[in-house]
Write an enzyme that holds these catalytic residues in place. Structure first.
Site, PDB file in Angstrom:
ATOM      1  N   GLU A  14     -61.195   3.230  -4.639  1.00 33.06           N
ATOM      2  CA  GLU A  14     -59.878   3.867  -4.764  1.00 33.06           C
ATOM      3  C   GLU A  14     -59.589   4.764  -3.564  1.00 33.06           C
ATOM      4  O   GLU A  14     -58.462   4.820  -3.078  1.00 33.06           O
ATOM      5  CB  GLU A  14     -59.802   4.660  -6.075  1.00 33.06           C
ATOM      6  N   GLU A  34     -64.387   0.450 -13.944  1.00 29.75           N
ATOM      7  CA  GLU A  34     -64.268   1.547 -14.918  1.00 29.75           C
ATOM      8  C   GLU A  34     -64.166   1.057 -16.354  1.00 29.75           C
ATOM      9  O   GLU A  34     -64.565   1.744 -17.293  1.00 29.75           O
ATOM     10  CB  GLU A  34     -63.039   2.412 -14.593  1.00 29.75           C
TER      11      GLU A  34
END
Ligand SMILES: NC(=O)c1ccc[n+]([C@@H]2O[C@H](COP(=O)([O-])OP(=O)(O)OC[C@H]3O[C@@H](n4cnc5c(N)ncnc54)[C@H](O)[C@@H]3O)[C@@H](O)[C@H]2O)c1
Length: 626
Positions: A14, A34
């Site tokens: 990210e 995630e």
């Protein structure tokens, strides 16, 4: 400019997506996994990745949590360049770009692919289907899909980020997040053996041997070959060996057909598997794993022979499902090198490995097997050498109680539906039909003892030639070539007869009672397993039950589920069912009573350092989002 070297997952990727350019080393992997922790990529990942690779590919990556290799990441457009000297090349690239008088690209401004997806429901519908199939019952996948929907439909990137933040918080507060993180750490802590010194040496396993090329031997051989470890299989029977090797080859061909492996990769891994009919050919293996019929006398003979033919320092392991590992070790001159390695079927697919520690198994042997289990990608858990080890002992109690419910008045499809709604992959009666009802029936007949109450209906079905899927009829009926269960109304007369012969007046049983009684049976047995020291920690039991028996990961395993219910509630319920049924399976375990009385839970983190590790992890995942 992001220079990506090694494994770049979650917050790492990210952050890289916030940069203008990304250069990756050839060996790097990227991903947003995630979802495996009950979370969503909350650092802008759900808004930036769809802009780069398109919503459909981004959803696949985020819903599966896949680690994407560098070359594929380049093809998908996640990275701009691959490099062998990632640091030097990134510096040179950055200097070059800085010298150009251009507006450097920002992922947030790349809108073509998301605009393209606007107005079409296909992408989201496909993602929902993928989530329903591969992540049944999980909360986070739906949240990820909502984030991508926002990325597609909102004009303003910052609005999308705001939405992602809100949906992330909902995941963070959801009980599934805690359950899944519990398993994430549980799998890691399972390899720590409480009485084993940290500096215990680990043997290098350069070659493995397998004895028996049947269902299990073939699957185990594939695990080693897939990890790049040469493996030699022997069998006593030339036809069986030929059949075993052809099953292995078919499995690999299937993977090639599905695009999971290239033909070259198949040739490479299949080429690591050699075979013969002679024990002498195992002389140079570092670990020999026996997977022949489940017969103690046969295994004793084989271990004597292995002891003679396999080099002195090698480990001798047995894949026995329940025989006494100490008895097996006792016929060798190296009992310290003998261990149980209980793989689950199909061994090349199922992640669980129960490592059975015998009385004399050395620390080095245990450490080596735990280490090799990582290389062959198994979730390994240590069990003491006790009947049924961890998983099958719990399973026994659970299926016994499912059978008692049948005897008391519930029907197989009602019990299966209740348990599947709770989240297990397969209800107990479908599972028993799959395994075969005749296995227990034959064993009980051989023993000559009277069958216990819970086995009476199963025995009667077998007496009537109903063995399960293998002959098309058991608790259910099966059409030729299909595994789909159809109701078997002709069994109902049998259920009524056996119930009444054994003094039961059949009654309506609620789904709540069914779920409670089956799951409480697991928890209560798990508590005994823990207090007897057969399992090292509660989380180990959860890892076993999730990876080997289809318990839903989002409930964190039976022991975590008990903690979530509150152990006082668990004890109250057990007492209630003990009173109603008089069945000792519901007599609360001493450990449960003690913990409930003190307001405690099954310990989540037995070691102080793990507790710290977990806290740091939780803090960083929250901090990453804000
Ligand atoms: N099948 C399962 O679901 C499962 C799951 C976990 C553990 N296990 C255990 O794994 C072991 C193997 O089970 P399986 O289902 O693979 O059996 P299988 O019947 O499929 O295969 C056994 C193989 O062993 C070979 N064999 C027999 N005697 C031999 C000898 N003296 N030397 C060399 N080879 C010999 C046979 O020829 C056969 O190929 C058993 O102990 C079983 O309890 C099985």
């Amino acid at each position: 400019m992001a220079a990506i070297n090694g494994i770049t997952l979650g917050g790492g990727l990210e952050t890289a997506l916030c940069c203008n350019y990304r250069i990756a080393s050839n060996t790097a992997f990227v991903g947003l996994p995630e979802v495996n922790l009950g979370l969503l990529p909350g650092g802008g990942g759900t808004q930036r990745l769809p802009r780069l690779v398109g919503p459909s590919e981004a959803l696949k990556m985020m819903l599966t949590g896949t680690h994407v290799p560098a070359k594929k990441a380049l093809d998908m457009g996640i990275v701009d360049l691959l490099s062998e000297n990632v640091v030097e090349d990134s510096i040179a690239f950055a200097k070059e770009k800085a010298a150009e008088d251009i507006k450097h690209p920002m992922v947030r401004d790349i809108n073509e692919k998301i605009i393209e997806a606007r107005g079409s429901e296909n992408v989201l519908v496909e993602a929902q289907a993928l989530a329903a199939k591969s992540r049944k019952g999980q909360f986070a996948p739906g949240q990820i899909i909502k984030c991508v929907e926002a990325a597609i439909n909102l004009d303003d990137f910052d609005e999308g980020i705001k939405k992602e933040g809100e949906l992330f918080i909902e995941c963070l507060l959801h009980p599934q997040r805690e359950a899944m993180i519990h398993i994430f750490f549980g799998e890691r802590s399972a390899s720590k053996i409480s009485d084993m010194p940290k500096d215990t040496p680990v043997m290098d396993i350069k070659k493995a041997g397998i004895i028996g090329s049947g269902t299990m031997g073939g699957g185990i051989a594939m695990c080693f070959a897939n990890a790049g470890i040469p493996v030699h299989i022997i069998d006593q029977d030339a036809d069986n060996l030929k059949r075993g090797l052809s099953v292995i080859e078919k499995n690999y061909d299937f993977m090639v057909g599905r695009g999971r492996m290239t033909p070259e990769q198949k040739d490479m891994v299949f080429g690591l598997i050699t075979s013969s009919l002679d024990y002498k050919d195992l002389h140079d293996v570092d670990i020999a794993i026996e997977a022949v019929y489940e017969n103690l006398d046969l295994k004793l003979e084989i271990f004597k022979s292995l002891d003679e033919h396999v080099q002195d320092n090698a480990i001798l392991a047995s894949n026995t499902s329940g025989l006494d590992v100490d008895a097996i070790a006792s016929v060798t001159k190296r009992p310290n090198k003998v261990v149980g390695t209980h793989f689950f079927s199909p061994a090349n697919i199922m992640r669980l490995l129960e490592v059975v520690r015998g009385e004399q198994t050395s620390h080095e042997t245990l450490a080596t097997v735990m280490n090799i289990s990582k290389r062959i990608k198994k979730a390994a858990v240590v069990s003491l050498n006790a009947p049924g080890f961890i998983g099958n002992r719990m399973l026994f109690n659970y299926t016994a109680q499912a059978n008692m419910l049948l005897l008391e008045g519930a029907l197989p499809h009602q019990i299966d539906q209740a348990i599947e709604s709770f989240g297990l992959n397969m209800g107990p009666f479908r599972m028993m039909d799959l395994v075969g009802l005749d296995l227990g029936w034959r064993a009980r007949k051989l023993s000559g003892a009277e069958s216990p109450l819970h086995a009476k209906i199963g025995d009667h079905l077998c007496d009537n030639d109903r063995f399960g899927q293998k002959n098309g009829k058991g608790y259910y009926n099966y059409s030729e070539g299909s595994r789909a269960p159809n109701p078997a109304p002709e069994n109902e007369a049998i259920y009524e007869k056996i119930s009444s012969e054994n003094g039961f007046t059949r009654r309506e049983i609620s789904d709540e009672e069914i779920t409670d009684r089956c799951i409480l049976a697991l928890i209560n047995e798990g508590a005994d397993i823990l207090s007897e020291g057969v399992a090292q920690r509660a989380a180990d039991i959860d890892v076993v039950y999730i990876n080997g028996y289809g318990f839903p990961i989002w409930r964190g395993g039976p022991m975590h589920h008990a903690n979530a219910m509150g152990l006082d509630v668990v004890v109250e319920k057990l007492k209630k069912y003990h009173e109603i049924t008089g069945n000792n399976a519901y007599k609360p375990s001493e450990l449960l009573i003690k913990l409930a009385k003190n307001g405690e839970k099954f310990s989540e983190a037995p070691l102080e350092e793990e507790r710290k590790e977990k806290l740091n992890f939780a803090m960083s995942s929250v901090a990453g989002n804000f």
